[in-house]
Structure formats: structure tokens, C-alpha cells
Write a protein that holds these residues in place. Structure first.
Motif, mmCIF file in Angstrom:
data_model
loop_
_atom_site.group_PDB
_atom_site.id
_atom_site.type_symbol
_atom_site.label_atom_id
_atom_site.label_comp_id
_atom_site.label_asym_id
_atom_site.label_seq_id
_atom_site.Cartn_x
_atom_site.Cartn_y
_atom_site.Cartn_z
ATOM 1 N N ALA A 179 0.838 -1.191 0.000
ATOM 2 C CA ALA A 179 0.000 0.000 0.000
ATOM 3 C C ALA A 179 0.876 1.245 0.000
ATOM 4 O O ALA A 179 1.734 1.393 0.859
ATOM 5 C CB ALA A 179 -0.897 0.004 1.229
ATOM 6 N N PRO A 180 0.664 2.151 -0.958
ATOM 7 C CA PRO A 180 1.420 3.398 -0.933
ATOM 8 C C PRO A 180 0.940 4.293 0.220
ATOM 9 O O PRO A 180 -0.167 4.147 0.711
ATOM 10 C CB PRO A 180 1.123 4.039 -2.294
ATOM 11 C CG PRO A 180 -0.100 3.382 -2.791
ATOM 12 C CD PRO A 180 -0.226 2.058 -2.104
ATOM 13 N N THR A 181 1.756 5.222 0.620
ATOM 14 C CA THR A 181 1.398 6.137 1.693
ATOM 15 C C THR A 181 0.276 7.078 1.261
ATOM 16 O O THR A 181 0.108 7.365 0.074
ATOM 17 C CB THR A 181 2.624 6.959 2.141
ATOM 18 O OG1 THR A 181 2.237 7.775 3.247
ATOM 19 C CG2 THR A 181 3.162 7.847 1.019
ATOM 20 N N THR A 182 -0.468 7.563 2.242
ATOM 21 C CA THR A 182 -1.478 8.578 1.962
ATOM 22 C C THR A 182 -0.954 9.980 2.289
ATOM 23 O O THR A 182 -1.617 10.958 1.984
ATOM 24 C CB THR A 182 -2.773 8.323 2.768
ATOM 25 O OG1 THR A 182 -2.440 8.199 4.147
ATOM 26 C CG2 THR A 182 -3.474 7.075 2.283
ATOM 27 N N PHE A 183 0.245 10.074 2.900
ATOM 28 C CA PHE A 183 0.829 11.386 3.147
ATOM 29 C C PHE A 183 1.066 12.098 1.823
ATOM 30 O O PHE A 183 1.579 11.523 0.870
ATOM 31 C CB PHE A 183 2.166 11.278 3.879
ATOM 32 C CG PHE A 183 2.038 11.008 5.349
ATOM 33 C CD1 PHE A 183 1.102 11.665 6.127
ATOM 34 C CD2 PHE A 183 2.870 10.098 5.961
ATOM 35 C CE1 PHE A 183 0.998 11.420 7.486
ATOM 36 C CE2 PHE A 183 2.782 9.847 7.316
ATOM 37 C CZ PHE A 183 1.836 10.510 8.077
ATOM 38 N N ASN A 184 0.696 13.337 1.758
ATOM 39 C CA ASN A 184 0.872 14.185 0.570
ATOM 40 C C ASN A 184 0.157 13.660 -0.662
ATOM 41 O O ASN A 184 0.450 14.073 -1.782
ATOM 42 C CB ASN A 184 2.356 14.400 0.265
ATOM 43 C CG ASN A 184 2.996 15.337 1.261
ATOM 44 O OD1 ASN A 184 2.356 16.284 1.728
ATOM 45 N ND2 ASN A 184 4.231 15.083 1.602
ATOM 46 N N ALA A 185 -0.799 12.747 -0.482
ATOM 47 C CA ALA A 185 -1.523 12.181 -1.620
ATOM 48 C C ALA A 185 -2.183 13.253 -2.502
ATOM 49 O O ALA A 185 -2.201 13.095 -3.726
ATOM 50 C CB ALA A 185 -2.559 11.167 -1.142
ATOM 51 N N PRO A 186 -2.708 14.340 -1.950
ATOM 52 C CA PRO A 186 -3.325 15.339 -2.819
ATOM 53 C C PRO A 186 -2.372 15.954 -3.849
ATOM 54 O O PRO A 186 -2.800 16.534 -4.833
ATOM 55 C CB PRO A 186 -3.817 16.417 -1.847
ATOM 56 C CG PRO A 186 -3.941 15.731 -0.549
ATOM 57 C CD PRO A 186 -2.882 14.682 -0.537
ATOM 58 N N ARG A 238 -0.575 15.150 6.655
ATOM 59 C CA ARG A 238 0.680 15.769 6.246
ATOM 60 C C ARG A 238 1.799 15.269 7.144
ATOM 61 O O ARG A 238 1.678 15.311 8.370
ATOM 62 C CB ARG A 238 0.600 17.280 6.375
ATOM 63 C CG ARG A 238 -0.540 17.909 5.600
ATOM 64 C CD ARG A 238 0.003 18.648 4.414
ATOM 65 N NE ARG A 238 -0.998 19.515 3.845
ATOM 66 C CZ ARG A 238 -1.726 19.178 2.791
ATOM 67 N NH1 ARG A 238 -1.569 18.015 2.246
ATOM 68 N NH2 ARG A 238 -2.608 20.018 2.298
ATOM 69 N N PRO A 239 2.886 14.835 6.556
ATOM 70 C CA PRO A 239 4.016 14.430 7.400
ATOM 71 C C PRO A 239 4.689 15.669 7.984
ATOM 72 O O PRO A 239 4.539 16.770 7.469
ATOM 73 C CB PRO A 239 4.949 13.710 6.428
ATOM 74 C CG PRO A 239 4.631 14.320 5.096
ATOM 75 C CD PRO A 239 3.164 14.675 5.143
ATOM 76 N N THR A 240 5.433 15.471 9.050
ATOM 77 C CA THR A 240 6.218 16.577 9.586
ATOM 78 C C THR A 240 7.427 16.789 8.675
ATOM 79 O O THR A 240 7.809 15.902 7.912
ATOM 80 C CB THR A 240 6.685 16.260 11.012
ATOM 81 O OG1 THR A 240 7.430 15.049 10.982
ATOM 82 C CG2 THR A 240 5.499 16.102 11.957
ATOM 83 N N SER A 241 8.017 17.946 8.750
ATOM 84 C CA SER A 241 9.185 18.250 7.924
ATOM 85 C C SER A 241 10.366 17.371 8.336
ATOM 86 O O SER A 241 10.659 17.220 9.518
ATOM 87 C CB SER A 241 9.593 19.715 8.073
ATOM 88 O OG SER A 241 8.662 20.529 7.428
ATOM 89 N N SER A 242 11.020 16.821 7.341
ATOM 90 C CA SER A 242 12.219 16.013 7.584
ATOM 91 C C SER A 242 13.458 16.905 7.475
ATOM 92 O O SER A 242 13.381 18.058 7.034
ATOM 93 C CB SER A 242 12.303 14.888 6.555
ATOM 94 O OG SER A 242 12.557 15.429 5.269
ATOM 95 N N ARG A 243 14.597 16.344 7.822
ATOM 96 C CA ARG A 243 15.850 17.091 7.651
ATOM 97 C C ARG A 243 16.047 17.412 6.169
ATOM 98 O O ARG A 243 16.499 18.503 5.824
ATOM 99 C CB ARG A 243 17.036 16.284 8.186
ATOM 100 C CG ARG A 243 17.052 16.200 9.702
ATOM 101 C CD ARG A 243 18.269 15.477 10.275
ATOM 102 N NE ARG A 243 18.462 14.164 9.706
ATOM 103 C CZ ARG A 243 19.510 13.816 8.938
ATOM 104 N NH1 ARG A 243 20.466 14.669 8.674
ATOM 105 N NH2 ARG A 243 19.599 12.591 8.453
ATOM 106 N N PHE A 244 15.696 16.463 5.292
ATOM 107 C CA PHE A 244 15.842 16.728 3.861
ATOM 108 C C PHE A 244 14.953 17.899 3.440
ATOM 109 O O PHE A 244 15.376 18.752 2.653
ATOM 110 C CB PHE A 244 15.514 15.490 3.018
ATOM 111 C CG PHE A 244 15.561 15.787 1.543
ATOM 112 C CD1 PHE A 244 16.781 15.882 0.890
ATOM 113 C CD2 PHE A 244 14.406 16.042 0.832
ATOM 114 C CE1 PHE A 244 16.844 16.202 -0.458
ATOM 115 C CE2 PHE A 244 14.463 16.366 -0.512
ATOM 116 C CZ PHE A 244 15.686 16.442 -1.164
ATOM 117 N N ASP A 245 13.712 17.937 3.945
ATOM 118 C CA ASP A 245 12.818 19.060 3.617
ATOM 119 C C ASP A 245 13.445 20.388 4.034
ATOM 120 O O ASP A 245 13.401 21.369 3.276
ATOM 121 C CB ASP A 245 11.464 18.899 4.329
ATOM 122 C CG ASP A 245 10.659 17.722 3.822
ATOM 123 O OD1 ASP A 245 10.740 17.407 2.623
ATOM 124 O OD2 ASP A 245 9.945 17.105 4.644
#
Length: 178
Positions: free
Chosen positions: A17-24, A130-137
Motif C-alpha cells: 500500500a502506498p502512503t497517503t501522506f501528501n496524496a493530494p 501531512r508528514p512533519t518536515s524532515s531534515r531533507f525538507d
């Protein structure tokens, strides 16, 4: 996502199953891109025999039974379902498909509208994930702003990123939502 190599529902799927985070932010859905909207993607698993194995009429009856007031507050009255079978829909189950085809076209349209509205409700919820911001973000945001955030990514991580977007050309296939 369920973090499984192959997802399990009523049966066993063929993919994870793919993630639903940022799906829009995606333009297409499912691994093969067969859905072009978030709401239509939400409906696929419901009628898939390996996932939930349900039918449109099961959904309509369940909404009437458990969620009639909130549904009607948003979408208006549910169709009359008293003399309609408990399970029917355009699915792979031959009995459910025959029951669906036996219904008048107007009833099938009303039930499909309920089904679509449920998909739109699921999509509205998924838009809030929405995921939280990562270090990469944080690193990417600093680059986009014209500065490099020192210490956000290690030297090895920055070298890996240069490889990813440069010589290895990983980004050609792994470039996130399109």
C-alpha cells in the motif's frame, strides 16, 4: 501505508500500500496510475475482492445505518433503500453484478452517487494527512531560498543526494509526486 511487502485485506494483494501522506499532490494513484483523482482512488479498495471485497449497496446501506445524519447534512438525502438488496454492485462477484444489473438505472445512479460522495469524504480526510518536515525538507527549503543550511545533512548524505540527482540519475524515476 501498512509497511508490509504485500498488503493483506480479505485476501492477499500483489503490491504494498502506498502512503497517503501528501496524496493530494499526486496526479495519478495506485502503482499503475489507473485512478486520476484522490476520491476515485479511495473507492478502488472497497470493491476490490482482495482488499475489502464490498459493494456499492453495502456502502449505501452502512451509511444509512450508521452515518445517515452526518451524510445528509453534507450531501442531502440518501436514496430509499428499503426494497433494495443488501449487496450489489459492478464488481467481480457474479451474483452481486446480476443484482446490480437488475436494479433500475436511476437506482444505480443514486447508489453510485452515494458511493462517490463517500470517496470524496475519504479524500477530504486524506488531504489533512501531512508528514512533519524532515531534515531533507529543511535542506531543500534552504537551497530553494538561496542558502545552504549548515549541518542539516551530513557530508555523506549530501554526497548521496548529489549522486541521486546527478551521475546515478535516480531522480529520473524516483522524483516524488508528479
Amino acid at each position: 501505508t501498512d509497511r508490509l511487502p504485500v498488503s493483506v485485506g480479505k485476501g492477499r494483494g500483489t503490491r504494498n500500500a502506498p502512503t497517503t501522506f501528501n496524496a493530494p499532490r499526486h496526479r495519478t494513484f495506485f502503482w499503475d496510475g489507473r485512478a486520476d483523482s484522490l476520491w476515485s482512488q479511495a473507492l478502488g479498495p472497497i470493491e476490490n475482492p482482495a482488499e475489502m471485497g464490498g459493494t456499492r449497496l453495502e456502502v449505501a446501506h452502512r451509511l444509512r445505518q450508521a452515518h445517515q445524519a452526518p451524510y445528509e447534512a453534507i450531501f442531502g438525502p440518501l436514496p430509499a433503500l428499503e426494497r433494495i438488496p443488501a449487496s450489489a454492485g459492478p464488481v467481480s462477484n457474479p451474483a452481486a453484478t446480476r443484482a446490480w444489473q437488475a436494479l433500475p438505472a436511476s437506482t444505480r445512479d443514486e447508489v453510485t452517487r452515494v458511493f462517490v460522495n463517500m470517496g470524496k469524504s475519504i479524500a477530504a480526510y486524506e488531504r489533512t494527512l501531512r508528514p512533519t518536515s524532515s531534515r531533507f525538507d529543511r535542506f531543500a527549503d534552504s537551497v530553494a531560498a538561496g542558502r545552504i543550511a549548515a549541518g542539516v545533512l551530513s557530508t555523506d548524505e549530501q554526497a548521496g543526494l548529489r549522486l541521486f540527482i546527478g551521475k546515478a540519475q535516480c531522480i529520473n524515476c524516483h522524483n516524488g509526486p508528479r
